[in-house]
Motif scaffolding. Sequence first.
Motif, PDB file in Angstrom:
ATOM      1  N   ILE A 163       0.847  -1.201   0.000  1.00 59.74           N
ATOM      2  CA  ILE A 163       0.000   0.000   0.000  1.00 59.74           C
ATOM      3  C   ILE A 163       0.888   1.258   0.000  1.00 59.74           C
ATOM      4  O   ILE A 163       0.620   2.219  -0.729  1.00 59.74           O
ATOM      5  CB  ILE A 163      -0.946   0.006   1.228  1.00 59.74           C
ATOM      6  CG1 ILE A 163      -1.875  -1.216   1.199  1.00 59.74           C
ATOM      7  CG2 ILE A 163      -1.753   1.297   1.329  1.00 59.74           C
ATOM      8  CD1 ILE A 163      -2.862  -1.262   0.064  1.00 59.74           C
ATOM      9  N   LEU A 187       2.235   1.723  -3.377  1.00 59.97           N
ATOM     10  CA  LEU A 187       1.211   2.230  -4.298  1.00 59.97           C
ATOM     11  C   LEU A 187       1.039   3.745  -4.161  1.00 59.97           C
ATOM     12  O   LEU A 187       0.746   4.441  -5.117  1.00 59.97           O
ATOM     13  CB  LEU A 187      -0.130   1.535  -4.024  1.00 59.97           C
ATOM     14  CG  LEU A 187      -0.297   0.142  -4.626  1.00 59.97           C
ATOM     15  CD1 LEU A 187      -1.471  -0.564  -3.994  1.00 59.97           C
ATOM     16  CD2 LEU A 187      -0.479   0.218  -6.130  1.00 59.97           C
ATOM     17  N   ALA A 227      -5.613   3.588 -12.939  1.00 60.06           N
ATOM     18  CA  ALA A 227      -6.172   3.581 -11.584  1.00 60.06           C
ATOM     19  C   ALA A 227      -7.159   2.429 -11.391  1.00 60.06           C
ATOM     20  O   ALA A 227      -8.174   2.579 -10.732  1.00 60.06           O
ATOM     21  CB  ALA A 227      -6.845   4.911 -11.303  1.00 60.06           C
ATOM     22  N   ASP A 228      -6.870   1.290 -12.028  1.00 64.12           N
ATOM     23  CA  ASP A 228      -7.777   0.156 -11.879  1.00 64.12           C
ATOM     24  C   ASP A 228      -7.459  -0.562 -10.565  1.00 64.12           C
ATOM     25  O   ASP A 228      -6.654  -1.485 -10.513  1.00 64.12           O
ATOM     26  CB  ASP A 228      -7.630  -0.796 -13.079  1.00 64.12           C
ATOM     27  CG  ASP A 228      -8.805  -1.745 -13.163  1.00 64.12           C
ATOM     28  OD1 ASP A 228      -9.539  -1.861 -12.156  1.00 64.12           O
ATOM     29  OD2 ASP A 228      -8.998  -2.361 -14.224  1.00 64.12           O
ATOM     30  N   TYR A 229      -8.151  -0.122  -9.516  1.00 62.48           N
ATOM     31  CA  TYR A 229      -7.855  -0.649  -8.178  1.00 62.48           C
ATOM     32  C   TYR A 229      -8.257  -2.111  -8.022  1.00 62.48           C
ATOM     33  O   TYR A 229      -7.660  -2.830  -7.247  1.00 62.48           O
ATOM     34  CB  TYR A 229      -8.567   0.199  -7.123  1.00 62.48           C
ATOM     35  CG  TYR A 229      -8.010   1.601  -7.043  1.00 62.48           C
ATOM     36  CD1 TYR A 229      -6.699   1.810  -6.626  1.00 62.48           C
ATOM     37  CD2 TYR A 229      -8.781   2.698  -7.397  1.00 62.48           C
ATOM     38  CE1 TYR A 229      -6.172   3.082  -6.567  1.00 62.48           C
ATOM     39  CE2 TYR A 229      -8.263   3.981  -7.341  1.00 62.48           C
ATOM     40  CZ  TYR A 229      -6.955   4.171  -6.933  1.00 62.48           C
ATOM     41  OH  TYR A 229      -6.427   5.420  -6.874  1.00 62.48           O
ATOM     42  N   LYS A 230      -9.286  -2.498  -8.791  1.00 61.81           N
ATOM     43  CA  LYS A 230      -9.748  -3.894  -8.656  1.00 61.81           C
ATOM     44  C   LYS A 230      -8.634  -4.870  -9.052  1.00 61.81           C
ATOM     45  O   LYS A 230      -8.451  -5.911  -8.432  1.00 61.81           O
ATOM     46  CB  LYS A 230     -10.975  -4.115  -9.538  1.00 61.81           C
ATOM     47  CG  LYS A 230     -12.246  -3.543  -8.945  1.00 61.81           C
ATOM     48  CD  LYS A 230     -13.370  -3.658  -9.931  1.00 61.81           C
ATOM     49  CE  LYS A 230     -14.459  -2.668  -9.581  1.00 61.81           C
ATOM     50  NZ  LYS A 230     -15.316  -2.359 -10.718  1.00 61.81           N
ATOM     51  N   ILE A 284      -5.387  -4.251  -8.979  1.00 61.82           N
ATOM     52  CA  ILE A 284      -4.331  -4.195  -7.954  1.00 61.82           C
ATOM     53  C   ILE A 284      -4.773  -4.974  -6.707  1.00 61.82           C
ATOM     54  O   ILE A 284      -3.988  -5.714  -6.115  1.00 61.82           O
ATOM     55  CB  ILE A 284      -3.982  -2.730  -7.599  1.00 61.82           C
ATOM     56  CG1 ILE A 284      -3.477  -2.014  -8.845  1.00 61.82           C
ATOM     57  CG2 ILE A 284      -2.921  -2.678  -6.505  1.00 61.82           C
ATOM     58  CD1 ILE A 284      -3.246  -0.539  -8.686  1.00 61.82           C
ATOM     59  N   LEU A 285      -6.034  -4.823  -6.365  1.00 61.80           N
ATOM     60  CA  LEU A 285      -6.587  -5.535  -5.204  1.00 61.80           C
ATOM     61  C   LEU A 285      -6.482  -7.052  -5.403  1.00 61.80           C
ATOM     62  O   LEU A 285      -6.056  -7.782  -4.501  1.00 61.80           O
ATOM     63  CB  LEU A 285      -8.054  -5.117  -5.007  1.00 61.80           C
ATOM     64  CG  LEU A 285      -8.754  -5.648  -3.766  1.00 61.80           C
ATOM     65  CD1 LEU A 285      -8.126  -5.092  -2.515  1.00 61.80           C
ATOM     66  CD2 LEU A 285     -10.242  -5.294  -3.790  1.00 61.80           C
ATOM     67  N   PHE A 318      -7.418  -0.688   0.976  1.00 57.79           N
ATOM     68  CA  PHE A 318      -7.771  -0.051  -0.289  1.00 57.79           C
ATOM     69  C   PHE A 318      -8.746   1.107  -0.132  1.00 57.79           C
ATOM     70  O   PHE A 318      -8.651   2.092  -0.859  1.00 57.79           O
ATOM     71  CB  PHE A 318      -8.308  -1.095  -1.268  1.00 57.79           C
ATOM     72  CG  PHE A 318      -7.288  -1.402  -2.282  1.00 57.79           C
ATOM     73  CD1 PHE A 318      -6.222  -2.224  -1.958  1.00 57.79           C
ATOM     74  CD2 PHE A 318      -7.319  -0.824  -3.534  1.00 57.79           C
ATOM     75  CE1 PHE A 318      -5.229  -2.482  -2.861  1.00 57.79           C
ATOM     76  CE2 PHE A 318      -6.326  -1.075  -4.446  1.00 57.79           C
ATOM     77  CZ  PHE A 318      -5.276  -1.910  -4.120  1.00 57.79           C
ATOM     78  N   SER A 319      -9.670   0.971   0.810  1.00 57.56           N
ATOM     79  CA  SER A 319     -10.586   2.094   1.055  1.00 57.56           C
ATOM     80  C   SER A 319      -9.771   3.298   1.555  1.00 57.56           C
ATOM     81  O   SER A 319     -10.043   4.435   1.185  1.00 57.56           O
ATOM     82  CB  SER A 319     -11.687   1.710   2.040  1.00 57.56           C
ATOM     83  OG  SER A 319     -11.115   1.281   3.226  1.00 57.56           O
ATOM     84  N   LEU A 334      -6.592   3.808   0.798  1.00 57.42           N
ATOM     85  CA  LEU A 334      -5.818   4.268  -0.370  1.00 57.42           C
ATOM     86  C   LEU A 334      -6.684   5.113  -1.318  1.00 57.42           C
ATOM     87  O   LEU A 334      -6.273   6.168  -1.790  1.00 57.42           O
ATOM     88  CB  LEU A 334      -5.269   3.047  -1.111  1.00 57.42           C
ATOM     89  CG  LEU A 334      -4.519   3.300  -2.419  1.00 57.42           C
ATOM     90  CD1 LEU A 334      -3.187   3.968  -2.143  1.00 57.42           C
ATOM     91  CD2 LEU A 334      -4.279   2.003  -3.157  1.00 57.42           C
ATOM     92  N   LYS A 335      -7.914   4.639  -1.539  1.00 59.25           N
ATOM     93  CA  LYS A 335      -8.810   5.324  -2.465  1.00 59.25           C
ATOM     94  C   LYS A 335      -9.186   6.706  -1.942  1.00 59.25           C
ATOM     95  O   LYS A 335      -9.180   7.687  -2.698  1.00 59.25           O
ATOM     96  CB  LYS A 335     -10.073   4.477  -2.664  1.00 59.25           C
ATOM     97  CG  LYS A 335     -10.338   4.175  -4.122  1.00 59.25           C
ATOM     98  CD  LYS A 335     -11.579   3.341  -4.286  1.00 59.25           C
ATOM     99  CE  LYS A 335     -11.997   3.327  -5.743  1.00 59.25           C
ATOM    100  NZ  LYS A 335     -13.172   2.530  -5.972  1.00 59.25           N
TER     101      LYS A 335
END
Lengths: 139, 262
Positions: free
Chosen positions: A33, A36, A86-89, A91-92, A126-127, A129-130
């Motif tokens: 994280i 990122l 920025a495709d977080y899905k 990366i997740l 991730f929340s 990070l977002k």
Amino acid sequence: MKLNLFFIILLLLMLFLESALLSFPFIFFWSAIFFLMRKKIWVILFSVFVATALDYLRLSVIGITSFSLLILFLFIIIQKQFFEAADYKVILAILMVCSLVYSIVAAYGITLAFLLACIINPLLAFSFLKSYMNRSQNR
Amino acid sequence: MRKSLIASILIFTLFSLILYSYHDYPPFSWLESGIQQVFSGPQAALYTWKINMLDRDRTDISQLKKEKREVLEKLSDYENLKKDNEALRGQFETSSEGVSSTRLLPAVVVGSMGRMEVPYRLIISAGRNQGVKKGMTVVFGKNLVGKIGGTSSSYSEVILPVADSFSALGKTIENNTIGIIKGKGDFTIFDQVVIADTIQDGELIVTKGELDKDGLGVYPGIIVGKISSINKVETKPFQSAKVIPLIEYYKLYKVFVIMPQK
């Protein structure tokens, strides 16, 4: 600057937490994280140091955590070529799969609670990070 | 920027591989020793805090379990004394069983692996620098904690009897029935017991002893636990039994490594 300090303290705390209290790959998650958010060479250096210290304290195979982490960093950089920036899905998904593989290789002892934590922890991270990314874009 | 990041990742990956290959040699061994010595104090304090937190609401039960353990340890002593007496009568010399020709090295538990209440591995703050070697026996009182599975400069890992990789020879204290003590992840079994041999519910299991010429290995007469259930099928050549340890491994904060006397 504040975020850098926050992550440095967080990773050092996680080092204690993971080596003495909870058998869960916190360092692995939070280093990813951190990377990122700050794609800097010193972040890689600091993550490698913390990962190596963790291997010494957990008596894992020396170098396994830093090696796994570096592979993950490489995936994070390379995935931009194939997916949206920025495709977080994606990366997740990469983070979840890599952490699970790392947990098996580094003998963390996989249980149902561990698997649940493997899903919840990256989601929480991730929340965080977002919301940070959204705030920095709005500025 | 991207290229320099990839280049530094590759350099650090190379460093990780070098670290993996040469971690036993200086300066990496100095780094290992330094990190472990700096962190051992806070780690031990955190681990003890964890034990206290887990044990906070169970003081009465813990007290009862402690008393029960002491009674069973006395029973084990009584059985050993009986055997010693028999040996004395027959041969005019005492039994060599036990850990009398050794010294005990105290070590603090600094971490564990596995589920919080069922760890399968403990990390202790004694390593090669203190003379700990792979295969040594670790005890708490008269109870078996495990075997040393690996060592580093200042830390060692203890493989607990519940771990899948644990295996040792054992025997029942009353009938001297021999079997193999094996870990099954969450619990321990007394396996490979010949079907014709006698094992009873509640019977104590002790180690039979497997020492090499240097005195390394599992010492005899150390309590592993007591039998809680027996799995016996008359048509099969062997029977097995589930063994419950008298100590709770996750509550241990100090253990003792049996060091052979030179």
